[in-house]
Design a protein around this motif. Structure first.
Motif, short mmCIF file in Angstrom:
data_model
loop_
_atom_site.label_atom_id
_atom_site.label_comp_id
_atom_site.label_asym_id
_atom_site.label_seq_id
_atom_site.Cartn_x
_atom_site.Cartn_y
_atom_site.Cartn_z
N TRP A 10 0.83 -1.20 0.00
CA TRP A 10 0.00 0.00 0.00
C TRP A 10 0.87 1.26 0.00
N ILE A 11 1.93 1.21 0.78
CA ILE A 11 2.81 2.39 0.83
C ILE A 11 3.45 2.65 -0.54
N ALA A 12 3.90 1.54 -1.17
CA ALA A 12 4.50 1.69 -2.51
C ALA A 12 3.48 2.17 -3.52
N ALA A 13 2.26 1.59 -3.43
CA ALA A 13 1.21 2.01 -4.37
C ALA A 13 0.84 3.47 -4.15
N ILE A 14 0.78 3.88 -2.87
CA ILE A 14 0.43 5.28 -2.57
C ILE A 14 1.52 6.21 -3.09
N ASN A 15 2.79 5.81 -2.87
CA ASN A 15 3.88 6.66 -3.38
C ASN A 15 3.83 6.77 -4.89
N THR A 16 3.60 5.61 -5.54
CA THR A 16 3.52 5.63 -7.01
C THR A 16 2.35 6.48 -7.47
N THR A 17 1.20 6.33 -6.78
CA THR A 17 0.01 7.10 -7.16
C THR A 17 0.25 8.59 -7.00
N PHE A 18 0.84 8.95 -5.85
CA PHE A 18 1.09 10.37 -5.63
C PHE A 18 2.11 10.93 -6.63
N SER A 19 3.09 10.09 -7.00
CA SER A 19 4.06 10.55 -8.01
C SER A 19 3.38 10.78 -9.35
N HIS A 20 2.47 9.84 -9.72
CA HIS A 20 1.74 10.03 -10.98
C HIS A 20 0.83 11.25 -10.90
N ILE A 21 0.17 11.41 -9.72
CA ILE A 21 -0.71 12.58 -9.56
C ILE A 21 0.11 13.87 -9.64
N GLU A 22 1.29 13.84 -9.01
CA GLU A 22 2.14 15.04 -9.06
C GLU A 22 2.56 15.35 -10.49
N GLY A 23 2.92 14.28 -11.24
CA GLY A 23 3.30 14.51 -12.63
C GLY A 23 2.13 15.01 -13.45
N GLY A 24 0.92 14.45 -13.17
CA GLY A 24 -0.26 14.90 -13.91
C GLY A 24 -0.59 16.34 -13.60
N PHE A 25 -0.51 16.72 -12.31
CA PHE A 25 -0.79 18.10 -11.95
C PHE A 25 0.20 19.06 -12.59
N ARG A 26 1.44 18.65 -12.62
CA ARG A 26 2.45 19.52 -13.27
C ARG A 26 2.14 19.68 -14.75
N MET A 27 1.74 18.56 -15.37
CA MET A 27 1.42 18.63 -16.80
C MET A 27 0.19 19.50 -17.03
N LEU A 28 -0.83 19.35 -16.14
CA LEU A 28 -2.05 20.16 -16.29
C LEU A 28 -1.76 21.63 -16.06
#
Length: 365
Positions: A156-174
């Motif tokens: 769960w911790i790894a998935a959360i970190n991966t999810t937040f990294s993807h969300i961070e990348g998506g927000f930066r792109m948006l």
């Protein structure tokens, strides 16, 4: 001289004959007197004997009358003794029957008390078993959840970190691209609207299904079917059976009790037709005497729907019993014809309720 002598002799002879005649007459007279005396003595003797016979007969009659009186008194005393013995025997029989009846009543009371205690004990045991089972299931689920959480913690911790990294990348792109930002906001809005619409539609659909199929869990038997088509068939068959006038032919009751039940059924039907408030009825008696069957037939004869529940199912619910009973009454209001709710073994939870009230009253004082 000779002539005188002859005359004298003749006179003497005549006197002699006269004397003899007189002597004979005196003898005859004496014999007559003796005969009269003998006859008188015979008459006196006959009278004495007749008087003696009359006296003896009178004595015999008196003796027989005395014996009859004594026999009659003896018979009367014997009859009185027999009547007294019969009365004593009847009194003993009545006393014995009374004792037997009192013993039977005491036995019935003890049986009823034991049955009530058994029902209450079974209900309490079922409630405790359900409580223990629910608690054990809850503990097991909590334990399994904790084990699963502990086991998958790193994932769960790894998935959360991966999810937040993807969300961070998506927000930066948006944030760097305005058109993608607008498309993202629109997509999120559409997704939220779809989720809300789906949830509310599911609630409405489930409410409709629950209104059709939502028979409360406490109801064990009901004349209200679960499907609309079967409801139409049930209404048709019920109206046909009511028009046929079967009534209480299948129920064996005492004539006076049967007339009273039929009167209650007619009164219930009239109450429904005049939209008047219904009355509560209490059927009591030993098990197997037809209380449930009479309630079912009364509902059918009155033209009402009926539902049956058991008091033994209510006692283990505890504080949830009130909510479940409210659900039953809310469900009963959906009947177009009116609902006759029959609570079997109601003493299983009513006695517990009264016991709690008494205990609360005593504890308050």
């Amino acid at each position: 001289m000779r002539m005188q002598e002859k005359t004298r002799l003749a006179e003497l002879e005549a006197e002699k004959v006269q004397y003899i005649i007189q002597q004979h007459l005196r003898d005859i007279e004496r014999q007559q007197k003796e005969g009269e005396k003998f006859r008188e003595s015979l008459q006196q003797q006959a009278q004495a004997e007749a008087q003696k016979l009359r006296y003896d007969d009178e004595l015999a009659r008196k003796r027989m009358q005395t014996e009859r009186e004594a026999q009659r008194r003896q018979d009367a005393e014997l009859v009185k003794m027999q009547e007294a013995a019969a009365l004593r025997k009847e009194e003993v029989r009545r006393t014995t029957e009374k004792k037997i009846l009192e013993k039977m009543l005491e036995d019935e009371k003890e049986k009823a008390l034991l049955k009530k205690q058994n029902i209450q004990a079974n209900a309490e045991a079922k409630g405790e078993a359900l409580t223990r089972e629910a608690k054990a299931l809850e503990d097991y689920n909590r334990k399994m959840l904790l084990e699963r959480i502990n086991g998958d913690k790193e994932k769960w911790i790894a998935a959360i970190n991966t999810t937040f990294s993807h969300i961070e990348g998506g927000f930066r792109m948006l944030l760097t691209d305005r058109s993608k930002l607008l498309m993202g906001v629109g997509g999120v809005t559409a997704l939220a609207a779809g989720i809300y619409t789906t949830r509310e539609g599911a609630k409405v659909t489930w409410g409709y299904i629950n209104r059709i199929l939502g028979q409360p869990s406490l109801i064990r038997e009901s004349s209200m079917p679960k499907f609309p088509l079967s409801r139409f068939k049930a209404l048709k068959s019920t109206s046909a059976s009511l028009s046929g006038g079967a009534g209480f032919e299948n129920v064996i009751l005492h004539p006076s009790l049967k007339r009273r039940i039929e009167h209650l059924a007619r009164a219930t039907a009239n109450t429904k037709s005049h939209d008047a408030p219904f009355r509560n009825m209490l059927f009591y008696g030993p098990p197997g005497t037809g209380k449930t069957l009479v309630a079912r037939e009364m509902a059918r004869k009155s033209g009402l729907d009926y539902a049956m529940m058991t008091g033994g199912d209510v006692a283990p619910l505890g504080s949830e019993a009130v909510t479940k009973i409210h659900q039953i009454f809310d469900w009963a209001k959906k009947s177009r014809k009116g609902m006759l709710l029959f609570i079997d073994e109601a003493d299983a939870f009513l006695c517990e309720y009264v016991h709690n009230l008494i205990f609360k009253h005593l504890s308050d004082h």
